[in-house]
Write an enzyme that holds these catalytic residues in place. Structure first.
Site, PDB file in Angstrom:
ATOM      1  N   ASN A 146       0.807  -1.259  -0.039  1.00 62.06           N
ATOM      2  CA  ASN A 146      -0.098  -0.016  -0.204  1.00 62.06           C
ATOM      3  C   ASN A 146       1.079   1.214  -0.147  1.00 62.06           C
ATOM      4  OD1 ASN A 146      -1.991   1.848   0.307  1.00 62.06           O
ATOM      5  ND2 ASN A 146      -2.515   1.363   2.291  1.00 62.06           N
ATOM      6  N   ASP A 147       1.701   1.613   0.977  1.00 62.76           N
ATOM      7  CA  ASP A 147       2.442   2.684   1.140  1.00 62.76           C
ATOM      8  C   ASP A 147       3.359   2.846   0.153  1.00 62.76           C
ATOM      9  OD1 ASP A 147       0.668   3.347   3.482  1.00 62.76           O
ATOM     10  OD2 ASP A 147       2.102   2.845   4.860  1.00 62.76           O
ATOM     11  N   VAL A 148       4.009   1.577  -0.079  1.00 63.14           N
ATOM     12  CA  VAL A 148       5.114   1.709  -1.087  1.00 63.14           C
ATOM     13  C   VAL A 148       4.778   2.112  -2.450  1.00 63.14           C
ATOM     14  CG1 VAL A 148       6.637   0.233   0.275  1.00 63.14           C
ATOM     15  CG2 VAL A 148       5.283  -0.822  -1.302  1.00 63.14           C
TER      16      VAL A 148
ATOM     17  N   ALA B  35      -0.667   2.015   7.552  1.00 68.48           N
ATOM     18  CA  ALA B  35      -0.399   3.325   7.975  1.00 68.48           C
ATOM     19  C   ALA B  35      -1.594   4.144   8.141  1.00 68.48           C
ATOM     20  CB  ALA B  35       0.594   4.015   7.171  1.00 68.48           C
TER      21      ALA B  35
END
Lengths: 462, 94
Positions: A388-390, A429
């Protein structure tokens, strides 16, 4: 120097050289296994030659300790799942720290009354540092292990007074350290040092969230080496100093790589529990476009080049073998398949690479972020699995985002993006991901492994 | 003088470590960490003298516990690293 001491020290030089050659061979996957063996031979030489030491008069206890440790270690190494590697490395960091702590402690208890007066303060200072670093490594690693293995809540534990508690610990280190070094024969200060170190390790780690674990493991890895080095200074053993530092340097470099990959300083990661959560400046609104596994198959069947971006979710879903099967089917269909791995994907450095290697994905298909970003437009389909965040474009586009400035795999520039996700909620996150609303993005909802298996079945029916 | 000599070793070893580890590719970072688990088991060497020396019982117990813990790291660390590295394969040209 007696002839036995000379032999021991010469053998230590050989052992150190073998460790160094071993690490050098680790610079390429094709020679890495040999490097590990060379390093193990170095360890064997160092241990065997130490047994010649004339201070050792009884081998029963040594044998007992070794048999217990070796049996447990061998059993653990054999049965551990590759998805559990972060927990195992974390636990082993802790064992290393505890071993150093006990060695530092034994150095004090093994001293005769007269030697307290004749031993220099430098030695007591290094014993104190051994206990301090070893203790922090041990309790910190146990907490990290608990969070990674799901035995504890992975979320950051934050409460009022955490900052004051940490400052009190740091002041305590200085005070107790001074008292211990000046009055080493008073065991109260020794026990106080141990208690304070263990306590600090707990508070320092408990306030760090699950997504920051790659940094924490790498840092604790480094500490376990530095603790061994401090123990080496305390017992005046050069091989401990040299090898401890090799490990310390390794952990620090990995920590640095992880921090850079998140565009945060080490202090920011370690103190993240103290900061107030960032308010999102903008609200992301948009419609998520859902795609069925069957429709995903039709697109993949026509694709010429596919990029797979795995994240921690792939490990959780144990989807790596299914991914590998899909890769073979796509390759038979004259489509090239490559993988892009973000430095902080997963729960420890290089975790995704090991999982894919376990599933027989050749390592030359695994690319780093900076290799794939310049040619992102060339990929027909990017499959994001449990990441997700990456892959979050907010890191580039939204100044208010907590992850703004973090280098990401820019999958949104590809022709089309499939995001495999359990549900369309925010990722770990808690950051809304604008990628989900992009025109070229399709969400394939469900368990990642089931989704890929459905696509594989479609290939079979074809 | 002895202490200066030890600090000299510390400095050189740290520099050497940084140079070596920087060359390890990202794909091998997990084996690097489990491998450094094994290497940090070098504490075993120090623990041997504490465990087998002519000491009081407390020192022997602490030393033996340190031997056991360090042995876990050495044996477990090298074996699991070997197991992992055995999985890394190059693409076979058809």
């Amino acid at each position: 120097m007696s002839s036995i001491e000379l032999i021991i020290n010469l053998a230590y030089v050989v052992a150190a050289a073998l460790f160094i050659i071993g690490l050098k061979l680790l610079s390429h996957p094709s020679s890495a296994r040999k490097g590990n063996l060379v390093s193990a031979i170095g360890m064997f030489v160092a241990v065997v030659v130490t047994l010649l030491d004339k201070q050792i008069i009884d081998f029963h206890w040594i044998l007992l300790g070794f048999v217990i440790g070796a049996a447990y270690g061998a059993w653990k190494a054999k049965k551990v799942e590759m998805t559990q590697m972060p927990e195992m490395v974390s636990l082993f960091n802790g064992f290393g720290g505890l071993a150093s702590l006990l060695l530092g402690w034994a150095t004090i208890t093994g001293m005769h009354l007269v030697s307290f007066a004749t031993t220099s303060e430098f030695v007591f200072l290094t014993v104190f540092l051994t206990i301090l670093i070893g203790g922090i490594t041990f309790s910190g690693s146990v907490i990290a292990w608990g969070k990674l293995s799901g035995k504890m809540n992975a979320k950051a534990v934050i409460f009022a007074g955490l900052r004051e508690l940490s400052i009190a610990h740091l002041l305590g280190f200085v005070a107790i350290g001074y008292l211990f070094v000046t009055q080493p024969d008073n065991l109260v200060w020794l026990y106080a040092s141990i208690a304070l170190a263990l306590s600090f390790g707990i508070w320092a780690t408990i306030s760090i969230g699950g997504a920051d674990m790659p940094v924490v493991i790498a840092l604790l890895n480094s500490y376990s080496g530095i603790a061994a080095c401090a123990a080496g200074l305390a017992v005046n053993n050069t091989i401990l100093i040299v090898t401890g530092l090799l490990v310390g340097a390794s952990g620090l470099i990995l920590t640095n790589i992880m921090c850079k990959a998140m565009n945060r300083s080490l202090m920011n990661v370690l103190l993240s529990g103290f900061a107030k959560p960032v308010e999102m400046g903008e609200v992301i609104e948009g419609e998520v476009k859902i795609l069925s596994a069957q429709d995903a198959f039709y697109v993949l069947e026509a694709a010429q080049s596919v990029l797979v971006v795995p994240g921690y979710g792939m490990a959780v879903a144990q989807a790596q073998h299914a991914v590998r099967e899909l890769q073979s089917l796509l390759e038979e269909n004259n489509c090239t398949v490559e993988y892009a791995i973000h430095p902080v994907a997963g729960r420890m450095p290089g975790h995704m690479n090991v999982l894919l290697a376990e599933a027989d994905v050749p390592y030359d298909l695994l690319y780093e972020m900076d290799d794939v970003n310049p040619r992102m437009e060339n990929y027909d389909v990017v499959i994001v699995i449990g990441a997700n965040d990456v892959v979050n474009p907010a890191a580039k586009e939204m100044k208010g985002s907590p992850i703004y400035g973090m280098p990401v795999i820019e999958v949104y520039r590809a022709k089309s993006v499939f995001v495999l996700k359990r549900s369309a909620a925010a990722g770990f996150a808690g950051v809304d991901n604008p990628l989900f609303f992009k025109d070229n993005t399709r969400m394939v909802l469900g368990d990642a492994k089931d989704t890929i298996n459905s696509i594989i079945r479609e290939f079979g029916d074809d | 003088m002895e202490n200066i000599y030890l600090i000299f070793i510390v400095l050189l070893a740290a520099l050497l470590g940084f140079e070596l580890i920087r060359k390890v590719p990202a794909t091998l970072h997990t084996p690097l960490m489990s491998g450094s688990n094994a290497i940090s088991g070098i504490t075993l060497v120090g623990a041997l003298v504490a465990s087998g020396g002519d000491h009081n019982w407390l020192t022997t117990i602490l030393g033996t516990a340190a031997v056991a813990l360090a042995s876990i790291n050495v044996v477990g660390g090298y074996l699991v690293t070997d197991r992992m590295l055995g999985m890394f394969k190059k693409k076979q040209n058809k």
